[in-house]
Write a protein that holds these residues in place. Sequence first.
Motif, PDB file in Angstrom:
ATOM      1  N   TRP A 194       0.426   7.301   7.649  1.00  0.00           N
ATOM      2  CA  TRP A 194       1.433   6.380   8.188  1.00  0.00           C
ATOM      3  C   TRP A 194       2.816   6.565   7.558  1.00  0.00           C
ATOM      4  O   TRP A 194       3.824   6.156   8.143  1.00  0.00           O
ATOM      5  CB  TRP A 194       0.973   4.929   8.051  1.00  0.00           C
ATOM      6  N   GLN A 195       2.881   7.181   6.383  1.00  0.00           N
ATOM      7  CA  GLN A 195       4.199   7.361   5.774  1.00  0.00           C
ATOM      8  C   GLN A 195       5.035   8.418   6.493  1.00  0.00           C
ATOM      9  O   GLN A 195       6.237   8.552   6.237  1.00  0.00           O
ATOM     10  CB  GLN A 195       4.058   7.701   4.291  1.00  0.00           C
ATOM     11  N   ASN A 202      -2.222  12.557  -1.741  1.00  0.00           N
ATOM     12  CA  ASN A 202      -1.888  11.732  -0.574  1.00  0.00           C
ATOM     13  C   ASN A 202      -1.306  12.520   0.602  1.00  0.00           C
ATOM     14  O   ASN A 202      -0.981  11.945   1.625  1.00  0.00           O
ATOM     15  CB  ASN A 202      -0.883  10.655  -0.991  1.00  0.00           C
ATOM     16  N   HIS A 251      -9.199   6.925   4.896  1.00  0.00           N
ATOM     17  CA  HIS A 251      -8.085   6.349   4.139  1.00  0.00           C
ATOM     18  C   HIS A 251      -7.054   7.442   3.871  1.00  0.00           C
ATOM     19  O   HIS A 251      -7.397   8.552   3.476  1.00  0.00           O
ATOM     20  CB  HIS A 251      -8.628   5.787   2.822  1.00  0.00           C
ATOM     21  N   SER A 275       8.339   2.671   8.036  1.00  0.00           N
ATOM     22  CA  SER A 275       7.146   3.154   7.348  1.00  0.00           C
ATOM     23  C   SER A 275       6.267   2.002   6.867  1.00  0.00           C
ATOM     24  O   SER A 275       5.052   1.965   7.123  1.00  0.00           O
ATOM     25  CB  SER A 275       7.567   4.029   6.159  1.00  0.00           C
ATOM     26  N   CYS A 276       6.865   1.051   6.168  1.00  0.00           N
ATOM     27  CA  CYS A 276       6.084  -0.049   5.595  1.00  0.00           C
ATOM     28  C   CYS A 276       5.443  -0.907   6.673  1.00  0.00           C
ATOM     29  O   CYS A 276       4.303  -1.362   6.522  1.00  0.00           O
ATOM     30  CB  CYS A 276       6.969  -0.901   4.694  1.00  0.00           C
ATOM     31  N   HIS A 304      -2.556   7.430   2.980  1.00  0.00           N
ATOM     32  CA  HIS A 304      -1.209   6.871   3.110  1.00  0.00           C
ATOM     33  C   HIS A 304      -0.251   7.834   3.803  1.00  0.00           C
ATOM     34  O   HIS A 304       0.677   7.407   4.487  1.00  0.00           O
ATOM     35  CB  HIS A 304      -0.663   6.502   1.734  1.00  0.00           C
ATOM     36  N   GLY A 316       2.440   0.748   7.948  1.00  0.00           N
ATOM     37  CA  GLY A 316       1.400   0.693   6.926  1.00  0.00           C
ATOM     38  C   GLY A 316       0.667  -0.627   6.881  1.00  0.00           C
ATOM     39  O   GLY A 316      -0.568  -0.666   6.840  1.00  0.00           O
ATOM     40  N   LYS A 361       0.862  -1.176   0.000  1.00  0.00           N
ATOM     41  CA  LYS A 361       0.000   0.000   0.000  1.00  0.00           C
ATOM     42  C   LYS A 361       0.901   1.230   0.000  1.00  0.00           C
ATOM     43  O   LYS A 361       2.037   1.200   0.464  1.00  0.00           O
ATOM     44  CB  LYS A 361      -0.934   0.028   1.217  1.00  0.00           C
ATOM     45  N   GLY A 362       0.397   2.315  -0.553  1.00  0.00           N
ATOM     46  CA  GLY A 362       1.131   3.573  -0.503  1.00  0.00           C
ATOM     47  C   GLY A 362       2.316   3.661  -1.447  1.00  0.00           C
ATOM     48  O   GLY A 362       2.539   2.814  -2.313  1.00  0.00           O
ATOM     49  N   HIS A 363       3.079   4.734  -1.257  1.00  0.00           N
ATOM     50  CA  HIS A 363       4.284   5.036  -2.045  1.00  0.00           C
ATOM     51  C   HIS A 363       5.373   5.445  -1.062  1.00  0.00           C
ATOM     52  O   HIS A 363       5.672   6.627  -0.908  1.00  0.00           O
ATOM     53  CB  HIS A 363       4.019   6.194  -3.016  1.00  0.00           C
TER      54      HIS A 363
END
Length: 600
Positions: A155-156, A205, A150, A133-134, A152, A137, A97-99
């Motif tokens: 949490w990033q 985001n 929602h 980070s991951c 990202h 996530g 999820k996310g970048h």
Amino acid sequence: MTAFITQTFGSYIAEEALARVPSDVFDRSKLCLLDSLGCLFGGRQLPTAGMLRNLRGDSQVAPSSGGPVSGCAEPAAAAFVKATLINALDFDDIYEKGHPGATVIAAALSVAEHTKSSGTEFLAAVIIGYEVSCRVGISLAHVQPRKAIHGHGTWQIFGAAAAAARLMRLDAGRAAHAIAIAAANAPVASVMKTVYGDAPSMAKNNFGMAAQMGVLAARLAAAGYEGPLDVFEGETGFWRMAGADECRFDKLTKGLGDAYEILRVGFKPFSCCRLILSSVQASRDVIRMAGIDPADGLHAKLIVTAPPIVCEPPFCKVRPRDMWAAQFSAPHAIAMAVFGVEPGPDWFVDDWLHDEIAGRFQDSIELRPHTSHASPRGAHAASAWLQLRDGQIFERHVDVAEGEASNPMPKSALEGKFLRLASPVVGDSGACEAIDKVYALDKAGSTLCRPGGRTVGTPVPKAGRKHACYGHRANPMENSPCPALVEQRLWSTARDFQLADATSWSAVSHRHCHPTSLPVNSGSAAKAAVPVGIQFNPCIDVRLRERTKQISDHGLGPSMYLHRIDAKGETSSDSNPVLRFGLRSNSLPRRAARTGCRDT
């Protein structure tokens, strides 16, 4: 007493031994950096960059006894700018999820400018940032099929805080507080409005604020500021603040320092939302299989079967009017891919957003939701079904899109992506130099800075740029600062230029073209297919040796660059590439004619 999760993270940030990090993890961190830098350079070509330049200019700081580079922007503000630009094209890396790279790399680059970190220290901070980070996530679980909350960026922020804390050399206690402060100041989970609202906006985001606050959290912790160390635990923990339905606490720290999430990061071949990558790839491939020119209207129907979310707004939007909506529009992304437009800034120029032929092609696409059991392997799997007016039918199914960690982009293609995005900003030699620097970061004595104190992500002042004159009539290879760049430009990048039957090759333009000279002799078959007004230089024979074979083995075909030439037929010394021709089966000579090529 059991340590709080923030304290476990703090110990990992401060004490992770570089000798323990496997070589493949270091190698992946370099690719993550290369991809994010490319996206950063791509973002600098957008109007958004001009808005953000003022923010950076207002936050210049003077050097201190600690040795920051003179004239650098304040690191938190610089992180905001970099993270926003890295994500601006929606071309940046992908994970479960996310970048994660947008916030981790932005924070690390911005802080490293001040701490004068070595290349190895920088890569270690990047790895640590990705891991923290991951893990946060994937700990945030949503059991409902459509999330009400929602975001990202929420949490990033932890990746930015962790990378900054490592580069600032905080001890375990201070690093734990940096994570706690970040949790208490994380951006609101706003994606259901910024993307899924009436229209996607440039806020998207909110990675800019996540990176900025992550860096600020580390700086506050360094100054003695404290946060709630128990912020992850219990029924009122961070997972609840972030809008998750539950928290998978084991994902946060189990295997930390042994199993590396960065190895599950992928890189996009298309500048659009990850959810529609499979739909774009399947549609591009099915048009190729049919061997038709999408501008001719020879197809009666193109049906794309995709995840249900892709068949709903904003993903089903046809003819989006701005780049923010276009990034999430499956019809627009499909049209750009099948028309052979180079992924990146070109996908979002007004000429393509308002192009009537591309618009009519988008109108012809029918999106259908697939059932949940349609693809056991890929959550984002898609199929394309094409029927021609003569009754022929072609089908293509994509379980896992190109670029996902389980279907990785070849390294050569990732390098080509970087060169395409970086060269217009830092010049050809600067782009090559950046690749060399990234790959050598873990070597002894390696630093992030160019001569003069600029990091590898900082553009060279315009007056100092030099572009390789590959279009020069006399000898376009003579002044080349990097012979590998020619190979990259001719034989790398996206697979939208697939080698096909030479007798059916033709040229397709990707930018408005000027009277030009094509600097490569690709053979008589290709020469015969080039539209009037495009000239081949017969004196050049580019031999691609073993590297060509390696790239060809991945199914990649040639891509050619054209440069402006002056009235005397010479290439301007400061000219950027203004046109790219991809050679592919039955491509689009009409596009070349429609975008400004003149008969001679």
